[in-house]
Design a protein around this motif. Structure first.
Motif, PDB file in Angstrom:
ATOM      1  N   LEU A   1       0.830   0.462  -3.012  1.00  9.72           N
ATOM      2  CA  LEU A   1       0.193   0.669  -1.711  1.00  9.72           C
ATOM      3  C   LEU A   1      -1.134   1.388  -1.868  1.00  9.72           C
ATOM      4  CD1 LEU A   1       0.101   0.871   1.412  1.00  9.72           C
ATOM      5  CD2 LEU A   1       1.503   2.945   1.206  1.00  9.72           C
ATOM      6  N   GLY A   2      -2.182   0.802  -1.326  1.00  8.83           N
ATOM      7  CA  GLY A   2      -3.471   1.462  -1.228  1.00  8.83           C
ATOM      8  C   GLY A   2      -3.870   1.617   0.226  1.00  8.83           C
ATOM      9  N   THR A   3      -4.540   2.717   0.551  1.00  4.92           N
ATOM     10  CA  THR A   3      -5.040   2.911   1.904  1.00  4.92           C
ATOM     11  C   THR A   3      -6.500   3.350   1.846  1.00  4.92           C
ATOM     12  OG1 THR A   3      -4.410   5.255   2.088  1.00  4.92           O
ATOM     13  CG2 THR A   3      -2.751   3.612   2.722  1.00  4.92           C
ATOM     14  N   VAL A   4      -7.249   2.951   2.849  1.00  7.46           N
ATOM     15  CA  VAL A   4      -8.641   3.375   3.009  1.00  7.46           C
ATOM     16  C   VAL A   4      -8.789   3.936   4.420  1.00  7.46           C
ATOM     17  CG1 VAL A   4     -11.044   2.615   3.136  1.00  7.46           C
ATOM     18  CG2 VAL A   4      -9.534   1.690   1.361  1.00  7.46           C
TER      19      VAL A   4
ATOM     20  N   GLY B   1       1.198  -6.309  -3.508  1.00  9.87           N
ATOM     21  CA  GLY B   1       0.734  -5.006  -3.053  1.00  9.87           C
ATOM     22  C   GLY B   1       0.168  -5.089  -1.660  1.00  9.87           C
ATOM     23  N   VAL B   2      -0.181  -3.932  -1.116  1.00 13.66           N
ATOM     24  CA  VAL B   2      -0.735  -3.852   0.230  1.00 13.66           C
ATOM     25  C   VAL B   2      -1.945  -2.933   0.220  1.00 13.66           C
ATOM     26  CG1 VAL B   2      -0.315  -2.912   2.545  1.00 13.66           C
ATOM     27  CG2 VAL B   2       1.370  -4.408   1.502  1.00 13.66           C
ATOM     28  N   LEU B   3      -2.941  -3.283   1.021  1.00 12.10           N
ATOM     29  CA  LEU B   3      -4.064  -2.411   1.335  1.00 12.10           C
ATOM     30  C   LEU B   3      -4.132  -2.289   2.852  1.00 12.10           C
ATOM     31  CD1 LEU B   3      -6.670  -0.840   0.571  1.00 12.10           C
ATOM     32  CD2 LEU B   3      -7.896  -3.011   0.850  1.00 12.10           C
ATOM     33  N   GLY B   4      -4.161  -1.065   3.356  1.00 11.06           N
ATOM     34  CA  GLY B   4      -4.272  -0.854   4.793  1.00 11.06           C
ATOM     35  C   GLY B   4      -5.480   0.008   5.107  1.00 11.06           C
ATOM     36  N   ILE B   5      -6.225  -0.384   6.125  1.00  9.37           N
ATOM     37  CA  ILE B   5      -7.455   0.307   6.491  1.00  9.37           C
ATOM     38  C   ILE B   5      -7.306   0.873   7.902  1.00  9.37           C
ATOM     39  CG2 ILE B   5      -9.959   0.083   6.762  1.00  9.37           C
ATOM     40  CD1 ILE B   5      -9.629  -2.479   4.947  1.00  9.37           C
ATOM     41  N   CYS B   6      -7.686   2.143   8.082  1.00 12.66           N
ATOM     42  CA  CYS B   6      -7.602   2.839   9.368  1.00 12.66           C
ATOM     43  C   CYS B   6      -6.181   2.701   9.923  1.00 12.66           C
ATOM     44  CB  CYS B   6      -8.664   2.302  10.328  1.00 12.66           C
ATOM     45  SG  CYS B   6      -8.749   3.175  11.915  1.00 12.66           S
ATOM     46  N   GLY B   7      -6.027   2.216  11.161  1.00 15.84           N
ATOM     47  CA  GLY B   7      -4.687   2.069  11.716  1.00 15.84           C
ATOM     48  C   GLY B   7      -3.810   1.166  10.876  1.00 15.84           C
ATOM     49  N   GLY B   8      -4.410   0.148  10.249  1.00 18.09           N
ATOM     50  CA  GLY B   8      -3.653  -0.699   9.345  1.00 18.09           C
ATOM     51  C   GLY B   8      -3.106   0.060   8.160  1.00 18.09           C
TER      52      GLY B   8
ATOM     53  N   GLY C   1      -1.978   3.259   8.314  1.00 18.61           N
ATOM     54  CA  GLY C   1      -0.758   3.910   8.786  1.00 18.61           C
ATOM     55  C   GLY C   1       0.400   2.936   8.877  1.00 18.61           C
ATOM     56  N   TYR C   2       0.130   1.734   9.401  1.00 22.07           N
ATOM     57  CA  TYR C   2       1.187   0.724   9.474  1.00 22.07           C
ATOM     58  C   TYR C   2       1.635   0.300   8.088  1.00 22.07           C
ATOM     59  CZ  TYR C   2      -0.118   0.351  14.403  1.00 22.07           C
ATOM     60  OH  TYR C   2      -0.387   0.625  15.724  1.00 22.07           O
ATOM     61  N   ALA C   3       0.685   0.211   7.142  1.00 22.22           N
ATOM     62  CA  ALA C   3       1.037  -0.176   5.780  1.00 22.22           C
ATOM     63  C   ALA C   3       1.927   0.868   5.119  1.00 22.22           C
ATOM     64  CB  ALA C   3      -0.228  -0.383   4.948  1.00 22.22           C
ATOM     65  N   VAL C   4       1.620   2.150   5.341  1.00 22.87           N
ATOM     66  CA  VAL C   4       2.485   3.217   4.822  1.00 22.87           C
ATOM     67  C   VAL C   4       3.901   3.044   5.342  1.00 22.87           C
ATOM     68  CG1 VAL C   4       2.950   5.690   4.929  1.00 22.87           C
ATOM     69  CG2 VAL C   4       0.640   4.892   4.442  1.00 22.87           C
ATOM     70  N   ASN C   5       4.026   2.842   6.645  1.00 18.84           N
ATOM     71  CA  ASN C   5       5.341   2.729   7.260  1.00 18.84           C
ATOM     72  C   ASN C   5       6.079   1.496   6.776  1.00 18.84           C
ATOM     73  OD1 ASN C   5       7.215   2.185   9.884  1.00 18.84           O
ATOM     74  ND2 ASN C   5       6.719   4.348   9.669  1.00 18.84           N
ATOM     75  N   ALA C   6       5.373   0.378   6.658  1.00 16.84           N
ATOM     76  CA  ALA C   6       6.005  -0.857   6.200  1.00 16.84           C
ATOM     77  C   ALA C   6       6.491  -0.740   4.762  1.00 16.84           C
ATOM     78  CB  ALA C   6       5.029  -2.021   6.326  1.00 16.84           C
ATOM     79  N   THR C   7       5.707  -0.070   3.919  1.00 18.48           N
ATOM     80  CA  THR C   7       6.045   0.031   2.503  1.00 18.48           C
ATOM     81  C   THR C   7       7.334   0.809   2.286  1.00 18.48           C
ATOM     82  OG1 THR C   7       3.713  -0.160   1.889  1.00 18.48           O
ATOM     83  CG2 THR C   7       5.180   0.812   0.246  1.00 18.48           C
ATOM     84  N   MET C   8       7.652   1.715   3.170  1.00 21.14           N
ATOM     85  CA  MET C   8       8.876   2.496   3.015  1.00 21.14           C
ATOM     86  C   MET C   8      10.121   1.618   3.015  1.00 21.14           C
ATOM     87  SD  MET C   8       8.327   5.875   5.334  1.00 21.14           S
ATOM     88  CE  MET C   8       6.685   6.416   5.788  1.00 21.14           C
ATOM     89  N   THR C   9      10.143   0.602   3.860  1.00 22.12           N
ATOM     90  CA  THR C   9      11.356  -0.211   3.989  1.00 22.12           C
ATOM     91  C   THR C   9      11.210  -1.609   3.407  1.00 22.12           C
ATOM     92  OG1 THR C   9      10.655  -0.813   6.234  1.00 22.12           O
ATOM     93  CG2 THR C   9      12.207   1.023   6.006  1.00 22.12           C
ATOM     94  N   GLU C  10      10.000  -2.072   3.191  1.00 23.78           N
ATOM     95  CA  GLU C  10       9.767  -3.397   2.619  1.00 23.78           C
ATOM     96  C   GLU C  10       9.593  -3.236   1.108  1.00 23.78           C
ATOM     97  OE1 GLU C  10      10.009  -6.450   1.686  1.00 23.78           O
ATOM     98  OE2 GLU C  10       9.563  -7.061   3.766  1.00 23.78           O
ATOM     99  N   ARG C  11      10.715  -3.321   0.411  1.00 23.52           N
ATOM    100  CA  ARG C  11      10.702  -3.021  -1.023  1.00 23.52           C
ATOM    101  C   ARG C  11      10.078  -4.127  -1.869  1.00 23.52           C
ATOM    102  NH1 ARG C  11      10.893   2.173  -0.784  1.00 23.52           N
ATOM    103  NH2 ARG C  11      11.090   2.104  -3.070  1.00 23.52           N
ATOM    104  N   ARG C  12       9.732  -5.229  -1.259  1.00 24.44           N
ATOM    105  CA  ARG C  12       8.989  -6.253  -1.983  1.00 24.44           C
ATOM    106  C   ARG C  12       7.538  -5.828  -2.217  1.00 24.44           C
ATOM    107  NH1 ARG C  12      10.548 -11.484   1.571  1.00 24.44           N
ATOM    108  NH2 ARG C  12      10.126  -9.942   3.220  1.00 24.44           N
ATOM    109  N   ILE C  13       7.107  -4.788  -1.526  1.00 21.55           N
ATOM    110  CA  ILE C  13       5.784  -4.208  -1.764  1.00 21.55           C
ATOM    111  C   ILE C  13       5.885  -3.275  -2.958  1.00 21.55           C
ATOM    112  CG2 ILE C  13       3.952  -2.758  -0.826  1.00 21.55           C
ATOM    113  CD1 ILE C  13       4.822  -3.705   1.978  1.00 21.55           C
TER     114      ILE C  13
END
Length: 311
Positions: free
Chosen positions: A137-140, A113-120, A122-134
């Motif tokens: 997804l959590g964001t803060v 899984g992924v956790l992205g904080i602030c700008g991270g 937004g990048y985590a959202v974008n990465a999760t779309m194409t990186e299907r090994r994720i």
């Protein structure tokens, strides 16, 4: 491994190493398989700040292996020129971290899984779309830095900013010194003297420019000549089609100029994910969610069961 169960590693990237800290759960046994969460730091931050020492530590205590990494060109990671904030590289970093993880015997490759904080975030959202090994997804307090580069970061005049960026890049190609801009005042006192009142800008200064959250590699800096790519990038582009993984979004209910309140509602509405949750922490600002015990505990009270269910 260090006594506090944090292990620094160097991960092979495109043409340089990515620096990361791996947080192991209590009683870690490398012969067992564990779910893993990759924790991505805010814009201008580093792995030793909220992504690692706060959320990395807390999630590891709950039984997850957590990898907090420094973005390429930033922190202790490689890449030149320093302080480049390029969305293509920042999104690509996630895949290099996963490439490393799937070679480790203790990693369950089907529970990443992924956790992205602030700008991270937004990048985590974008990465999760194409990186299907994720797989989750959590964001803060996720922020869309591309939007900020078209709006508040450039006084709502992106074309003028792009013209200036182009002129600076030409000057550097001809031998001029690079320009690295600190995104924040030097101290809370300097912010007060300048008459700044915007909540995110003032609270960011209180976090990054004091002992509260300051760290040597948390430079809060952008290299001006390399900012153009952000102006033509959107963290949430095609989320309606490509973002299908389970999603947990945490925001505070005190909006600020960096836009995480707005972004949280937007990505919740746009994501194609069938399982998604929007958590609005009452009374919390963007930066309260970085390290203030009450807001962080509220965020974790949703994130921990979310990852537990989906990883």
């Amino acid at each position: 491994m260090t006594d506090d169960n944090v292990k620094p590693v160097r991960i092979k990237g495109l043409a340089w190493d990515i620096a990361a800290d791996i947080y192991f759960p209590p009683g870690f046994d490398e012969t067992q398989k564990y779910p893993v969460i990759i924790s991505a730091h805010p814009t201008g931050s580093c792995k030793e700040q909220t992504s690692g020492t706060v959320y990395g530590t807390a999630l590891a205590r709950q039984g997850f292996v957590v990898v907090a990494f420094d973005a390429s060109f930033q922190g202790a990671s490689g890449g030149e020129p320093r302080f480049t904030e390029d969305p293509g590289f920042r999104v690509g970093d996630f895949s290099y971290v996963i490439d490393h993880l799937v070679t480790q015997p203790y990693v369950d490759e089907n529970r990443i899984g992924v956790l992205g904080i602030c700008g991270g975030g937004g990048y985590a959202v974008n990465a999760t779309m194409t990186e299907r090994r994720i797989k989750a997804l959590g964001t803060v307090a996720a922020a869309n830095v591309g939007r900020l580069m078209r709006e508040g970061f450039v006084d709502y005049d992106p074309v003028a900013a792009l013209e200036a960026i182009g002129a600076q890049r030409t000057a550097e190609a001809r031998g001029a010194d690079g320009v690295v801009n600190d995104l924040l005042p030097a101290s809370p006192e300097a912010a007060e003297e300048a008459g700044l009142t915007e909540i995110d800008l003032c609270e960011a200064t209180d976090y990054y420019k004091t002992g509260r959250g300051g760290a040597p590699n948390g430079a809060t800096s952008f290299r001006f000549s390399r900012q153009a790519a952000l102006a033509n990038w959107d963290a949430f582009d095609r989320a309606e089609v490509l973002l299908t993984q389970p999603l947990c979004i945490v925001i505070g209910d005190r909006p600020g100029g960096f836009g995480s309140y707005r972004a949280g509602f937007e990505i919740y509405g746009r994501a194609a994910s069938e399982e998604k949750e929007l958590v609005v922490v009452e009374g919390a600002s963007h930066y309260d969610l970085y390290d203030r015990p009450g807001p962080v505990e509220e965020a974790l009270s949703h994130l921990v069961p979310f990852y537990g269910k989906h990883l």
